[in-house]
Design a protein around this motif. Structure first.
Motif, PDB file in Angstrom:
ATOM      1  N   HIS A  80       0.821  -1.214   0.000  1.00  0.00           N
ATOM      2  CA  HIS A  80       0.000   0.000   0.000  1.00  0.00           C
ATOM      3  C   HIS A  80       0.855   1.264   0.000  1.00  0.00           C
ATOM      4  O   HIS A  80       0.540   2.247  -0.672  1.00  0.00           O
ATOM      5  N   GLN A  81       1.951   1.266   0.763  1.00  0.00           N
ATOM      6  CA  GLN A  81       2.792   2.460   0.889  1.00  0.00           C
ATOM      7  C   GLN A  81       3.421   2.879  -0.435  1.00  0.00           C
ATOM      8  O   GLN A  81       3.828   4.029  -0.595  1.00  0.00           O
ATOM      9  N   ARG A  82       3.464   1.950  -1.372  1.00  0.00           N
ATOM     10  CA  ARG A  82       3.990   2.306  -2.693  1.00  0.00           C
ATOM     11  C   ARG A  82       3.083   3.290  -3.412  1.00  0.00           C
ATOM     12  O   ARG A  82       3.522   3.997  -4.313  1.00  0.00           O
ATOM     13  N   LEU A  83       1.795   3.329  -3.032  1.00  0.00           N
ATOM     14  CA  LEU A  83       0.873   4.313  -3.612  1.00  0.00           C
ATOM     15  C   LEU A  83       1.344   5.718  -3.304  1.00  0.00           C
ATOM     16  O   LEU A  83       1.313   6.607  -4.151  1.00  0.00           O
ATOM     17  N   HIS A  84       1.761   5.927  -2.055  1.00  0.00           N
ATOM     18  CA  HIS A  84       2.217   7.252  -1.629  1.00  0.00           C
ATOM     19  C   HIS A  84       3.605   7.581  -2.189  1.00  0.00           C
ATOM     20  O   HIS A  84       3.863   8.712  -2.611  1.00  0.00           O
ATOM     21  N   ALA A  85       4.480   6.585  -2.174  1.00  0.00           N
ATOM     22  CA  ALA A  85       5.868   6.818  -2.597  1.00  0.00           C
ATOM     23  C   ALA A  85       6.026   6.815  -4.104  1.00  0.00           C
ATOM     24  O   ALA A  85       7.011   7.346  -4.637  1.00  0.00           O
ATOM     25  N   GLY A  86       5.043   6.230  -4.813  1.00  0.00           N
ATOM     26  CA  GLY A  86       5.166   6.098  -6.260  1.00  0.00           C
ATOM     27  C   GLY A  86       6.191   5.058  -6.660  1.00  0.00           C
ATOM     28  O   GLY A  86       6.617   4.991  -7.814  1.00  0.00           O
ATOM     29  N   GLU A  87       6.579   4.221  -5.705  1.00  0.00           N
ATOM     30  CA  GLU A  87       7.612   3.207  -5.945  1.00  0.00           C
ATOM     31  C   GLU A  87       7.060   2.067  -6.800  1.00  0.00           C
ATOM     32  O   GLU A  87       5.952   1.599  -6.605  1.00  0.00           O
ATOM     33  N   LYS A  88       7.858   1.643  -7.783  1.00  0.00           N
ATOM     34  CA  LYS A  88       7.504   0.525  -8.653  1.00  0.00           C
ATOM     35  C   LYS A  88       8.725  -0.406  -8.764  1.00  0.00           C
ATOM     36  O   LYS A  88       9.510  -0.299  -9.698  1.00  0.00           O
ATOM     37  N   PRO A  89       8.871  -1.319  -7.799  1.00  0.00           N
ATOM     38  CA  PRO A  89      10.107  -2.112  -7.714  1.00  0.00           C
ATOM     39  C   PRO A  89      10.208  -3.286  -8.676  1.00  0.00           C
ATOM     40  O   PRO A  89      11.258  -3.900  -8.791  1.00  0.00           O
ATOM     41  N   PHE A  90       9.106  -3.622  -9.372  1.00  0.00           N
ATOM     42  CA  PHE A  90       9.125  -4.784 -10.245  1.00  0.00           C
ATOM     43  C   PHE A  90       9.225  -4.336 -11.700  1.00  0.00           C
ATOM     44  O   PHE A  90       8.261  -3.835 -12.279  1.00  0.00           O
ATOM     45  N   SER A  91      10.411  -4.511 -12.269  1.00  0.00           N
ATOM     46  CA  SER A  91      10.700  -4.015 -13.609  1.00  0.00           C
ATOM     47  C   SER A  91      10.786  -5.147 -14.626  1.00  0.00           C
ATOM     48  O   SER A  91      11.425  -6.173 -14.381  1.00  0.00           O
ATOM     49  N   CYS A  92      10.149  -4.954 -15.779  1.00  0.00           N
ATOM     50  CA  CYS A  92      10.173  -5.935 -16.858  1.00  0.00           C
ATOM     51  C   CYS A  92      11.500  -5.832 -17.605  1.00  0.00           C
ATOM     52  O   CYS A  92      11.865  -4.757 -18.080  1.00  0.00           O
ATOM     53  N   SER A  93      12.216  -6.949 -17.716  1.00  0.00           N
ATOM     54  CA  SER A  93      13.530  -6.954 -18.367  1.00  0.00           C
ATOM     55  C   SER A  93      13.424  -6.809 -19.883  1.00  0.00           C
ATOM     56  O   SER A  93      14.399  -6.453 -20.544  1.00  0.00           O
ATOM     57  N   ASP A  94      12.226  -7.031 -20.428  1.00  0.00           N
ATOM     58  CA  ASP A  94      12.045  -6.926 -21.880  1.00  0.00           C
ATOM     59  C   ASP A  94      11.732  -5.510 -22.352  1.00  0.00           C
ATOM     60  O   ASP A  94      12.290  -5.051 -23.354  1.00  0.00           O
TER      61      ASP A  94
END
Length: 311
Positions: A80-94
């Motif tokens: 949930h806290q990623r909503l506030h931080a705007g964090e997106k830790p899962f990145s697509c390698s393609d």
């Protein structure tokens, strides 16, 4: 250092449950001596049992310091806290696209794997990669709304819409404007609001080049060029460019006059008509001629007058 990948409450329960069902660990299962008195599930560790029991008690130990929302599991709070931080830790390698949730990341990865769309809609023939997406689509044909709000009873086709609606009751507004502090329930609403401060107008008319802050406003404007009038009156058949205009027009048929003058009691269909009328009582003349300074109660009076100076 290992990255922490939070899991949903269902995934957590599933991982605990797997300990009870692993056929290759019968001797380990026998040591599951902590049963839940509510549902009978067994756990090998008391800590796992205590975590499980929060489902029954409704206990929410983990609170967001930004908006005050509470969660049963720490993993859900982190997500949930990623909503506030705007964090997106899962990145697509393609393609490099990033995601807040691991489940969304895995769903996206399928688009690169060439997964066949095996599930087709019997109504329109559209095909989908998984049964869940097909089920969601089929509701557009059936009108089924399986997600009901316990507070007001309003029902929704999609779970996402239901969860967004619930924020009305909880008062949760996790998206604050960095300029004025105004808070919003959805990020999309915040993005639209921020254009008030930036002056950004990303939607332009292909006919005349006029720009707009909202896509819906552009759509309304384009009807000026196309002549489209998609809103017909059910009583007389007269068509209108905007829904607001047909709603106002229908008051002619119903006789409804919701706007009344506080001075004389006269009723009006539109608020704008009431404002014009009230100037009779106040003597206000807000429309002035730039040539001679003469003032008028209504704009049409000023426009008619200005023709004198054009002769």
């Amino acid at each position: 250092m290992f990255a922490e990948f939070p899991v949903s409450s269902n995934a957590w329960e599933h991982s605990l449950d797997n300990l009870c069902t692993d056929s290759q660990s019968a001797d380990y299962i026998e040591r599951k001596v902590y049963p839940c008195i509510e549902c009978g599930k067994c756990y090998s560790k008391k800590g796992s049992l205590l975590i499980h029991q929060r489902i029954h008690t409704g206990e929410k130990l983990f609170t967001c310091n930004e908006c005050g929302r509470s969660f049963v599991y720490k993993a859900n709070l982190i997500e949930h806290q990623r909503l506030h931080a705007g964090e997106k830790p899962f990145s697509c390698s393609d393609c490099g696209k990033c995601f807040k949730q691991k489940s969304h990341y895995f769903k996206h990865r399928r688009s690169h794997m060439g997964v066949k769309k095996r599930f087709s809609c019997s109504e329109c023939g559209k095909r989908f990669k998984d049964r869940w997406t097909l089920d969601r689509h089929e509701r557009t044909h059936t009108g089924e709304k399986p997600f009901s709000c316990p507070e007001c009873g309003k029902s929704f086709t999609q779970k996402y819409s239901f969860l967004e609606h619930q924020k009305i009751h909880t008062g949760e507004k996790p998206f604050p404007c960095s300029k004025c502090g105004l808070r919003f329930t959805r990020k999309s609403k915040l993005v639209r609001h921020e254009r008030v401060h930036t002056g950004e107008k990303p939607f332009s008319c292909t006919e005349c080049g006029k720009c707009f802050a909202l896509k819906t406003t552009l759509g309304k404007h384009q009807r000026v060029h196309t002549g489209e009038k998609p809103f017909p009156c059910s009583e007389c058949g007269k068509c209108f460019t905007q829904k607001y205009d047909v709603v106002e027009h229908q008051k002619i048929h119903t006789g409804e006059k919701p706007y009344s003058c506080a001075k004389c009691g006269k009723g009006f269909i539109r608020r704008s008509k009431l404002i014009q009328h009230e100037r009779i009582h106040t003597g206000e003349k807000p429309f002035s001629c730039t040539e001679c300074g003469k003032c008028f109660t209504q704009k049409p009076g000023l426009v008619q007058h200005q023709k004198i100076h054009l002769k």
